[in-house]
Design a protein around this motif. Structure first.
Motif, PDB file in Angstrom:
ATOM      1  N   GLY A  45       0.796  -1.225   0.000  1.00 25.78           N
ATOM      2  CA  GLY A  45       0.000   0.000   0.000  1.00 25.78           C
ATOM      3  C   GLY A  45       0.828   1.275   0.000  1.00 25.78           C
ATOM      4  O   GLY A  45       0.335   2.331  -0.373  1.00 25.78           O
ATOM      5  N   LEU A 129       4.329   0.663  10.674  1.00 25.99           N
ATOM      6  CA  LEU A 129       3.399   1.602  11.315  1.00 25.99           C
ATOM      7  C   LEU A 129       4.113   2.883  11.738  1.00 25.99           C
ATOM      8  O   LEU A 129       3.573   3.985  11.596  1.00 25.99           O
ATOM      9  N   GLU A 146      -4.023   7.686   6.201  1.00 29.64           N
ATOM     10  CA  GLU A 146      -4.758   7.246   7.383  1.00 29.64           C
ATOM     11  C   GLU A 146      -5.303   5.835   7.208  1.00 29.64           C
ATOM     12  O   GLU A 146      -5.239   5.010   8.124  1.00 29.64           O
ATOM     13  N   GLN A 147      -5.821   5.561   6.015  1.00 30.60           N
ATOM     14  CA  GLN A 147      -6.329   4.210   5.732  1.00 30.60           C
ATOM     15  C   GLN A 147      -5.226   3.173   5.876  1.00 30.60           C
ATOM     16  O   GLN A 147      -5.435   2.105   6.451  1.00 30.60           O
ATOM     17  N   LEU A 148      -4.059   3.511   5.343  1.00 33.08           N
ATOM     18  CA  LEU A 148      -2.934   2.582   5.428  1.00 33.08           C
ATOM     19  C   LEU A 148      -2.534   2.376   6.891  1.00 33.08           C
ATOM     20  O   LEU A 148      -2.256   1.256   7.327  1.00 33.08           O
ATOM     21  N   GLN A 149      -2.528   3.470   7.639  1.00 32.92           N
ATOM     22  CA  GLN A 149      -2.195   3.373   9.066  1.00 32.92           C
ATOM     23  C   GLN A 149      -3.181   2.447   9.778  1.00 32.92           C
ATOM     24  O   GLN A 149      -2.781   1.581  10.566  1.00 32.92           O
ATOM     25  N   GLU A 150      -4.466   2.615   9.482  1.00 36.77           N
ATOM     26  CA  GLU A 150      -5.477   1.778  10.146  1.00 36.77           C
ATOM     27  C   GLU A 150      -5.316   0.308   9.780  1.00 36.77           C
ATOM     28  O   GLU A 150      -5.454  -0.563  10.635  1.00 36.77           O
ATOM     29  N   THR A 151      -5.007   0.045   8.516  1.00 36.50           N
ATOM     30  CA  THR A 151      -4.767  -1.339   8.098  1.00 36.50           C
ATOM     31  C   THR A 151      -3.606  -1.951   8.886  1.00 36.50           C
ATOM     32  O   THR A 151      -3.688  -3.087   9.366  1.00 36.50           O
ATOM     33  N   LEU A 152      -2.542  -1.169   9.041  1.00 38.89           N
ATOM     34  CA  LEU A 152      -1.366  -1.686   9.756  1.00 38.89           C
ATOM     35  C   LEU A 152      -1.675  -1.886  11.239  1.00 38.89           C
ATOM     36  O   LEU A 152      -1.240  -2.870  11.845  1.00 38.89           O
ATOM     37  N   ARG A 154      -4.594  -2.607  12.536  1.00 40.87           N
ATOM     38  CA  ARG A 154      -5.423  -3.820  12.667  1.00 40.87           C
ATOM     39  C   ARG A 154      -4.569  -5.082  12.534  1.00 40.87           C
ATOM     40  O   ARG A 154      -4.724  -6.029  13.307  1.00 40.87           O
ATOM     41  N   ALA A 155      -3.657  -5.078  11.571  1.00 39.23           N
ATOM     42  CA  ALA A 155      -2.794  -6.257  11.365  1.00 39.23           C
ATOM     43  C   ALA A 155      -1.926  -6.504  12.600  1.00 39.23           C
ATOM     44  O   ALA A 155      -1.772  -7.642  13.055  1.00 39.23           O
ATOM     45  N   SER A 158      -4.115  -7.826  15.582  1.00 41.08           N
ATOM     46  CA  SER A 158      -4.525  -9.233  15.531  1.00 41.08           C
ATOM     47  C   SER A 158      -3.328 -10.163  15.669  1.00 41.08           C
ATOM     48  O   SER A 158      -3.426 -11.206  16.311  1.00 41.08           O
TER      49      SER A 158
END
Ligand code: HEM
Length: 199
Positions: A45, A129, A146-152, A154-155, A158
Motif C-alpha cells: 500500500g 506503522l 490514514e487508511q494505510l495506518q489503520e490497516t497496519l 489492525r494487522a 490481531s
C-alpha cells in the motif's frame, strides 16, 4: 568528533576538516537510510500513496524507523552503546563525548521496546506503522495515509493478540512507543541542527 552511534568513526584522526568528518559520517549512515527506503517500498500500500506523500513520510519518519531498527545498539544492562563500526563505549565514555539527556532517553526507549520481546514479524509491522505514522503536516492525500495506518494497526493488533492472548496490555504498550519516537526524533533533530551550526 561526531558523537552519534551511526558514525563509524566517532574518534577519528585529529586533523580532519569539518567536511571530511561529514563525508565519512554520511558514508556510514547512507546505507542504513537506503534500507529504510527499500523497506518502505515493501510495505503493502505504500506505493499507492502519492509520490510526494511517500517522500514526506520518509523525510519525517526515517530517523524513527532507524531508532527502532538500531535500538539493539543500546545495551541497557551494560549501560553501553555500540556504534555502527562495532566499537562499544561505556556510559562514562559517552558522557565524555558530550552525550547526555537524549542518550538516556534512548536507553529508556530501548529498554521498553526490548521488554516487549517482539517477534520479527511483529517488529516488521510495527516498523511499517512507525513510518506511516510520521508527521502528517503537508500531506497531499492524508486520508489515504490514514487508511494505510489503520490497516497496519489492525494487522498488528490481531498478530499480537494471536501471539500473546493472555497479555492484553502488550498491544497498548507497543502503541505507546510511537509518541516516544516522536519525542526522540525532535530531540535528535535539535542535536543535528546544533551540530551543523557549531561546526
Ligand atoms: C547525535 C546525526 C541517526 C543516536 C547526533 C549528532 C548528529 C547526528 C549530527 C550530533 C553529534 C555531536 O554533537 O557530536 C544523525 C543522522 C542520522 C542519525 C544524520 C540519520 C541517518 C541516529 C539514530 C540513532 C542516533 C538512528 C539511534 C539509534 C544518536 C545519539 C546522539 C546522536 C545517542 C547523541 C545524543 C546526546 O548527545 O545525548 N546524531 N543521527 N542517531 N545521535 Fe544521531
Amino acid at each position: 568528533h561526531l558523537a552519534c552511534p551511526m558514525n563509524a568513526l566517532p574518534r577519528g584522526g585529529p586533523l580532519r576538516s569539518v567536511q571530511e568528518v561529514w563525508e565519512e559520517f554520511s558514508l556510514s549512515f547512507t546505507p542504513a537510510v537506503r534500507e529504510v527506503v527499500e523497506f518502505a517500498r515493501h510495505i503493502p500500500g505504500f506505493q499507492n500513496l502519492t509520490q510526494q506523500d511517500q517522500v514526506t513520510l520518509l523525510k519525517a519518519g526515517t530517523f524513527e524507523v532507524l531508532m527502532v531498527r538500531f535500538a539493539t545498539l543500546f545495551d541497557v544492562r551494560e549501560r553501553s552503546l555500540r556504534f555502527l563500526s562495532g566499537a562499544t563505549y561505556s556510559l562514562p565514555e559517552l558522557q565524555a563525548m558530550g552525550m547526555g539527556e537524549l542518550l538516556s532517553s534512548m536507553f529508556d526507549f530501548s529498554e521498553k521496546l526490548a521488554s516487549l520481546n517482539l517477534s520479527q514479524e511483529e517488529l516488521g509491522i510495527f516498523t511499517a506503522l512507525v513510518l506511516v505514522s510520521a508527521d502528517r503536516s503537508g500531506m497531499e492525500n492524508a486520508s489515504l495515509v490514514e487508511q494505510l495506518q489503520e490497516t497496519l494497526i489492525r494487522a498488528l493488533r490481531s498478530l499480537i493478540l494471536k501471539n500473546s492472548p493472555n497479555d492484553t496490555s502488550r498491544f497498548t504498550k507497543l502503541l505507546l512507543r510511537l509518541p516516544d519516537l516522536r519525542t526522540l526524533n525532535s530531540m535528535h533533530s535539535e542535536k543535528l541542527l546544533s551540530f551543523r551550526v557549531d561546526t
